[in-house]
Design a protein around this motif. Structure first.
Motif, PDB file in Angstrom:
ATOM      1  N   UNK A  83       0.840  -1.203   0.000  1.00 41.22           N
ATOM      2  CA  UNK A  83       0.000   0.000   0.000  1.00 41.22           C
ATOM      3  C   UNK A  83       0.876   1.254   0.000  1.00 41.22           C
ATOM      4  N   UNK A  84       1.967   1.212   0.782  1.00 39.63           N
ATOM      5  CA  UNK A  84       2.879   2.346   0.851  1.00 39.63           C
ATOM      6  C   UNK A  84       3.569   2.567  -0.496  1.00 39.63           C
ATOM      7  N   UNK A  85       3.960   1.463  -1.155  1.00 34.91           N
ATOM      8  CA  UNK A  85       4.616   1.581  -2.459  1.00 34.91           C
ATOM      9  C   UNK A  85       3.687   2.207  -3.487  1.00 34.91           C
ATOM     10  N   UNK A  86       2.397   1.889  -3.373  1.00 35.42           N
ATOM     11  CA  UNK A  86       1.413   2.477  -4.291  1.00 35.42           C
ATOM     12  C   UNK A  86       1.277   3.979  -4.029  1.00 35.42           C
ATOM     13  N   UNK A  87       1.325   4.352  -2.763  1.00 31.47           N
ATOM     14  CA  UNK A  87       1.262   5.785  -2.422  1.00 31.47           C
ATOM     15  C   UNK A  87       2.483   6.512  -3.002  1.00 31.47           C
ATOM     16  N   UNK A  88       3.663   5.901  -2.861  1.00 33.33           N
ATOM     17  CA  UNK A  88       4.882   6.493  -3.446  1.00 33.33           C
ATOM     18  C   UNK A  88       4.703   6.675  -4.955  1.00 33.33           C
ATOM     19  N   UNK A  89       4.228   5.577  -5.578  1.00 31.14           N
ATOM     20  CA  UNK A  89       4.081   5.555  -7.032  1.00 31.14           C
ATOM     21  C   UNK A  89       3.144   6.674  -7.502  1.00 31.14           C
ATOM     22  N   UNK A  90       2.064   6.868  -6.757  1.00 28.74           N
ATOM     23  CA  UNK A  90       1.096   7.904  -7.129  1.00 28.74           C
ATOM     24  C   UNK A  90       1.689   9.310  -7.034  1.00 28.74           C
ATOM     25  N   UNK A  91       2.794   9.434  -6.305  1.00 31.89           N
ATOM     26  CA  UNK A  91       3.441  10.744  -6.190  1.00 31.89           C
ATOM     27  C   UNK A  91       4.635  10.875  -7.125  1.00 31.89           C
ATOM     28  N   UNK A  92       4.858   9.856  -7.964  1.00 37.40           N
ATOM     29  CA  UNK A  92       5.905   9.941  -8.976  1.00 37.40           C
ATOM     30  C   UNK A  92       7.159   9.144  -8.675  1.00 37.40           C
ATOM     31  N   UNK A 101       5.717  16.434 -21.646  1.00 35.62           N
ATOM     32  CA  UNK A 101       6.799  15.436 -21.665  1.00 35.62           C
ATOM     33  C   UNK A 101       7.052  14.887 -20.260  1.00 35.62           C
ATOM     34  N   UNK A 102       6.942  15.766 -19.258  1.00 32.86           N
ATOM     35  CA  UNK A 102       7.168  15.333 -17.872  1.00 32.86           C
ATOM     36  C   UNK A 102       6.085  14.331 -17.446  1.00 32.86           C
ATOM     37  N   UNK A 103       4.845  14.618 -17.796  1.00 30.65           N
ATOM     38  CA  UNK A 103       3.758  13.691 -17.433  1.00 30.65           C
ATOM     39  C   UNK A 103       3.902  12.361 -18.175  1.00 30.65           C
ATOM     40  N   UNK A 104       4.276  12.482 -19.449  1.00 28.44           N
ATOM     41  CA  UNK A 104       4.448  11.282 -20.272  1.00 28.44           C
ATOM     42  C   UNK A 104       5.513  10.361 -19.677  1.00 28.44           C
ATOM     43  N   UNK A 105       6.526  10.971 -19.079  1.00 29.28           N
ATOM     44  CA  UNK A 105       7.606  10.198 -18.461  1.00 29.28           C
ATOM     45  C   UNK A 105       7.274   9.724 -17.052  1.00 29.28           C
ATOM     46  N   UNK A 106       6.012   9.859 -16.657  1.00 28.83           N
ATOM     47  CA  UNK A 106       5.595   9.380 -15.335  1.00 28.83           C
ATOM     48  C   UNK A 106       5.763  10.414 -14.237  1.00 28.83           C
TER      49      UNK A 106
END
Ligand SMILES: [Zn+2]
Length: 189
Positions: A102-111, A131-136
């Motif tokens: 769950x924590x890793x998903x929270x990290x992921x959602x913040x980039x 371009x920044x959004x496209x790169x995650x």
């Protein structure tokens, strides 16, 4: 046999397990009295039963023998045990693994990447936002910068600094305001 109301329980039958079945005919509102003095200001008569003191349909009351009650309890215990065996509660290790996921998903959602690393993209980000959004990349309003799981190169005027969730996030996985502001003031301006 005790009864809460005015009318005694009415014996119906005894089944093969020795369970005695009774009918409780008392109106649940007036307990069988039909009218009560405390209702004097509304006419005394019970408006649930109209004064008869009776239920429209009797309520079935069962009295088990001690023997049969013990049998029922044992059956229920066996059912509960089976439910627990079929759906064992998660172990401490499983709970920790889930919390970690769950924590890793929270990290992921913040980039950030799921391993906790990230790259702050700051500077002239606005013209490069697609371009920044496209790169995650994910916009961080505290940093006024994008965080992406990997460096996105070749963007004019965008500087990159490596970071990590250890450096920026709190124990719940969210970017910490104070940590972010500290970094913003010290380095990214
Ligand atoms: Zn009544």
């Amino acid at each position: 046999m005790g009864t809460y109301g005015c009318h005694e329980l009415e014996y119906v039958r005894t089944d093969r397990n020795g369970t005695k079945i009774f009918h409780d005919n008392n109106c649940p509102r007036c307990a069988g009295y039909g009218f009560l003095e405390k209702w004097a200001n509304t006419g005394k008569v019970c408006f649930e039963c109209g004064g008869t003191g009776l239920r429209p349909r009797p309520k079935v009351v069962k009295f088990y023998t001690d023997e049969y009650r013990a049998k029922l309890d044992a059956r229920k215990a066996a059912r509960d045990a089976k439910i627990l065996a079929d759906n064992p509660p998660p172990t401490e290790v499983e709970l920790q693994a889930r919390a970690r996921e769950a924590m890793m998903t929270i990290w992921e959602n913040q980039g950030f990447s799921r391993n906790g690393s990230g790259f702050i993209h700051y500077g002239n980000t606005y013209p490069n936002r697609d371009a920044l959004r496209k790169g995650g990349g994910r916009w961080c309003q505290f940093l006024k910068a994008y965080i992406a799981p990997a460096p996105i190169s070749g963007l004019c005027g965008v500087k990159i600094r490596q970071t990590s969730t250890d450096e920026l996030c709190n124990a719940n996985g969210y970017i910490d305001l104070d940590k972010a502001f500290g970094m913003f003031c010290d380095e990214l301006t």
